[in-house]
Design a protein around this motif. Structure first.
Motif, PDB file in Angstrom:
ATOM      1  N   VAL A 359       0.828  -1.200   0.000  1.00  0.00           N
ATOM      2  CA  VAL A 359       0.000   0.000   0.000  1.00  0.00           C
ATOM      3  C   VAL A 359       0.866   1.255   0.000  1.00  0.00           C
ATOM      4  O   VAL A 359       2.076   1.208   0.243  1.00  0.00           O
ATOM      5  CB  VAL A 359      -0.932   0.029   1.232  1.00  0.00           C
ATOM      6  CG1 VAL A 359      -1.881  -1.149   1.224  1.00  0.00           C
ATOM      7  CG2 VAL A 359      -0.132   0.068   2.523  1.00  0.00           C
ATOM      8  N   GLU A 360       0.216   2.360  -0.290  1.00  0.00           N
ATOM      9  CA  GLU A 360       0.810   3.682  -0.156  1.00  0.00           C
ATOM     10  C   GLU A 360      -0.248   4.628   0.412  1.00  0.00           C
ATOM     11  O   GLU A 360      -1.447   4.369   0.293  1.00  0.00           O
ATOM     12  CB  GLU A 360       1.324   4.207  -1.492  1.00  0.00           C
ATOM     13  CG  GLU A 360       0.242   4.466  -2.530  1.00  0.00           C
ATOM     14  CD  GLU A 360       0.808   5.038  -3.821  1.00  0.00           C
ATOM     15  OE1 GLU A 360       2.031   5.199  -3.908  1.00  0.00           O
ATOM     16  OE2 GLU A 360       0.003   5.310  -4.739  1.00  0.00           O
ATOM     17  N   THR A 361       0.207   5.705   1.040  1.00  0.00           N
ATOM     18  CA  THR A 361      -0.699   6.655   1.690  1.00  0.00           C
ATOM     19  C   THR A 361      -0.609   8.008   1.009  1.00  0.00           C
ATOM     20  O   THR A 361       0.479   8.519   0.754  1.00  0.00           O
ATOM     21  CB  THR A 361      -0.365   6.798   3.187  1.00  0.00           C
ATOM     22  OG1 THR A 361      -0.460   5.516   3.818  1.00  0.00           O
ATOM     23  CG2 THR A 361      -1.327   7.751   3.867  1.00  0.00           C
ATOM     24  N   MET A 362      -1.757   8.575   0.718  1.00  0.00           N
ATOM     25  CA  MET A 362      -1.811   9.923   0.172  1.00  0.00           C
ATOM     26  C   MET A 362      -2.602  10.807   1.123  1.00  0.00           C
ATOM     27  O   MET A 362      -3.536  10.355   1.797  1.00  0.00           O
ATOM     28  CB  MET A 362      -2.461   9.937  -1.214  1.00  0.00           C
ATOM     29  CG  MET A 362      -3.887   9.431  -1.252  1.00  0.00           C
ATOM     30  SD  MET A 362      -4.698   9.657  -2.865  1.00  0.00           S
ATOM     31  CE  MET A 362      -4.841  11.448  -2.924  1.00  0.00           C
ATOM     32  N   VAL A 363      -2.205  12.086   1.224  1.00  0.00           N
ATOM     33  CA  VAL A 363      -2.860  13.024   2.130  1.00  0.00           C
ATOM     34  C   VAL A 363      -3.423  14.194   1.333  1.00  0.00           C
ATOM     35  O   VAL A 363      -2.943  14.522   0.243  1.00  0.00           O
ATOM     36  CB  VAL A 363      -1.882  13.544   3.212  1.00  0.00           C
ATOM     37  CG1 VAL A 363      -1.402  12.391   4.077  1.00  0.00           C
ATOM     38  CG2 VAL A 363      -0.704  14.269   2.585  1.00  0.00           C
ATOM     39  N   TRP A 364      -4.436  14.817   1.913  1.00  0.00           N
ATOM     40  CA  TRP A 364      -5.101  15.958   1.267  1.00  0.00           C
ATOM     41  C   TRP A 364      -5.704  16.826   2.348  1.00  0.00           C
ATOM     42  O   TRP A 364      -6.314  16.327   3.311  1.00  0.00           O
ATOM     43  CB  TRP A 364      -6.182  15.446   0.312  1.00  0.00           C
ATOM     44  CG  TRP A 364      -7.043  16.522  -0.294  1.00  0.00           C
ATOM     45  CD1 TRP A 364      -6.630  17.679  -0.872  1.00  0.00           C
ATOM     46  CD2 TRP A 364      -8.473  16.516  -0.385  1.00  0.00           C
ATOM     47  NE1 TRP A 364      -7.700  18.406  -1.319  1.00  0.00           N
ATOM     48  CE2 TRP A 364      -8.845  17.719  -1.045  1.00  0.00           C
ATOM     49  CE3 TRP A 364      -9.462  15.619   0.003  1.00  0.00           C
ATOM     50  CZ2 TRP A 364     -10.178  18.049  -1.300  1.00  0.00           C
ATOM     51  CZ3 TRP A 364     -10.797  15.942  -0.251  1.00  0.00           C
ATOM     52  CH2 TRP A 364     -11.142  17.132  -0.901  1.00  0.00           C
ATOM     53  N   ASP A 365      -5.530  18.140   2.247  1.00  0.00           N
ATOM     54  CA  ASP A 365      -6.078  19.096   3.212  1.00  0.00           C
ATOM     55  C   ASP A 365      -7.115  19.972   2.526  1.00  0.00           C
ATOM     56  O   ASP A 365      -6.837  20.576   1.484  1.00  0.00           O
ATOM     57  CB  ASP A 365      -4.960  19.977   3.790  1.00  0.00           C
ATOM     58  CG  ASP A 365      -3.986  19.175   4.640  1.00  0.00           C
ATOM     59  OD1 ASP A 365      -4.444  18.252   5.335  1.00  0.00           O
ATOM     60  OD2 ASP A 365      -2.772  19.469   4.597  1.00  0.00           O
ATOM     61  N   LEU A 366      -8.286  20.046   3.136  1.00  0.00           N
ATOM     62  CA  LEU A 366      -9.389  20.839   2.597  1.00  0.00           C
ATOM     63  C   LEU A 366      -9.725  21.955   3.580  1.00  0.00           C
ATOM     64  O   LEU A 366     -10.192  21.693   4.692  1.00  0.00           O
ATOM     65  CB  LEU A 366     -10.614  19.958   2.365  1.00  0.00           C
ATOM     66  CG  LEU A 366     -11.879  20.674   1.879  1.00  0.00           C
ATOM     67  CD1 LEU A 366     -11.641  21.316   0.515  1.00  0.00           C
ATOM     68  CD2 LEU A 366     -13.061  19.709   1.827  1.00  0.00           C
TER      69      LEU A 366
END
Length: 394
Positions: A359-366
């Motif tokens: 797996v890999e992890t992606m981040v996002w800020d809203l």
């Protein structure tokens, strides 16, 4: 023996621009009628706001005193006095006094017989441009009602009652929200009176308008390998105590998502002029987290409550606070086959997932906006005491 009790009548939370009401009671608690009368020379009340900073993160400008314009730009009758002149009220207080209303005298030369009590009402308008109550990692703003009183030829005694201030920007002139006689509906059989809206009424109207649900916002969440999901947020402006509700649609995704999490976070950023180091980053505080396994999930939703004890977004000369939703998506680099279709007889079939995943992890800020709520509602969950007292012995 004398007892001084100061009590906030409505509760410990107020909006900037509201009038704070405090009842101060002086009681001669001596049980013996032969002990004689107690005489107080004077008593006064005022409001102060103290700013405390982390010396490792914040470097305040070196000034002996701030000008009135730097402390308050409203038309309220407030002033800043250097700490050397505020020694009476700031004794035992830490930090810089950024707001100080003019003291109001309750009485001079008060005589109380044993068992007798006298109560006085203190009212003061909290300036609309005052900073909000805030307990950040680098900066803290705290408010207190300060009651000072003194016996003849005795030391001065102080009673401090803490309270919380919420700030809603745009309330400097509430007259624009009052009804206009020319456009308001009239009844020819009644004598019409022009309605004057209070600061609280206007603030609640503004908050309801800016946080009302409008058109939903849709976001396509993608990474370098394709689309992960579609996220639907019903609005981007909230008030304290509300729930942030959003919906995920993984049926449109081309990348397998195994798990996701959404965290409500605040960002505390010190202004460039006050940073101890130029490379100093933003302090992030996490509040509520929603986490869910979503492998082979078609649609799901999240629900994050905003704490009533949090501080809405604001900005001062020293610090700025913003709010955001922090997303983390754990996606699989390999294709994961799902369970086979159910048998025709409606029975159950067991599916065993893989023991390991690549797996890999992606981040996002809203970014989102958070506004104050009704201060009466916020008072119901605060841990502040609305009453403080002190005993004055001979």
């Amino acid at each position: 023996m004398l007892e001084v009790v100061a009590s906030l009548i409505r509760g410990p939370v107020f909006l900037a621009g509201e009038t704070i009401n405090c009842e101060v009671t002086f009681t001669n608690t001596s049980p013996d009628n032969n002990s004689g009368d107690e005489v107080l020379a004077w008593s006064s009340v005022q409001i102060i706001c103290q700013c405390t900073v982390s010396e490792s993160r914040v470097m305040l400008p070196r000034k002996n005193a701030l000008s009135t314009e730097e402390v308050s730009t409203s038309g309220c009758e407030t002033s800043f006095v250097p700490n050397r002149d505020l020694g009476l009220y700031t004794k035992g207080e830490r930090g810089l006094t950024v707001l100080c209303t003019k003291p109001k005298i309750l009485f001079c030369d008060l005589k109380l017989s044993p068992g007798m009590k006298r109560s006085y009402q203190f009212e003061e308008v909290i300036p609309t441009d005052a900073p909000p109550s805030f307990r950040g990692q680098a900066v803290k703003y705290s408010y207190k009602v300060i009651v000072g009183t003194q016996r003849l030829e005795k030391t001065t005694k102080i009673v401090r009652v803490p309270f919380r201030v919420l700030v809603l920007y745009g309330l400097n002139d509430i007259s624009v929200y009052n009804e206009n006689e020319e456009i308001s509906p009239s009844n020819p059989f009644l004598h019409n009176h022009r309605k004057e809206n209070s600061v609280l009424d206007v603030a609640l109207q503004v908050i309801s308008t800016v946080t009302a649900r409008k058109a939903p916002h849709s976001y396509n969440i993608t990474n370098a390998r394709g689309r992960v999901a579609k996220f639907l947020l019903f609005k981007q402006a909230y008030k304290l105590g509300e729930d942030i509700v959003g919906m995920f649609d993984f049926s449109v995704g081309t990348v397998t998502c195994v798990q996701y999490s959404v965290t409500l976070q605040s960002e505390e950023q010190v202004s460039e002029e006050c940073r101890r180091r130029l490379s100093q980053g933003t302090a992030v505080t996490s509040y509520v987290k929603h986490q869910e396994m979503c492998l082979h999930t078609v649609r799901t939703h999240m629900n994050i409550p905003i704490p009533l004890t949090a501080t809405p977004g604001f900005m001062t000369d020293i610090v700025c606070q913003r709010w955001r939703l922090h997303f983390e998506f754990v996606t699989s680099l390999d294709e994961i086959s799902g369970p086979d279709s159910l048998p025709n007889d409606g029975g159950e079939r067991q599916w065993q997932g893989p023991s390991t995943l690549n797996v890999e992890t992606m981040v996002w800020d809203l970014p989102i906006k958070i506004f104050p709520t009704n201060p009466i509602h916020a008072s119901s969950v605060t841990l502040m005491k609305t009453t403080a007292s002190i005993q004055m012995n001979n």
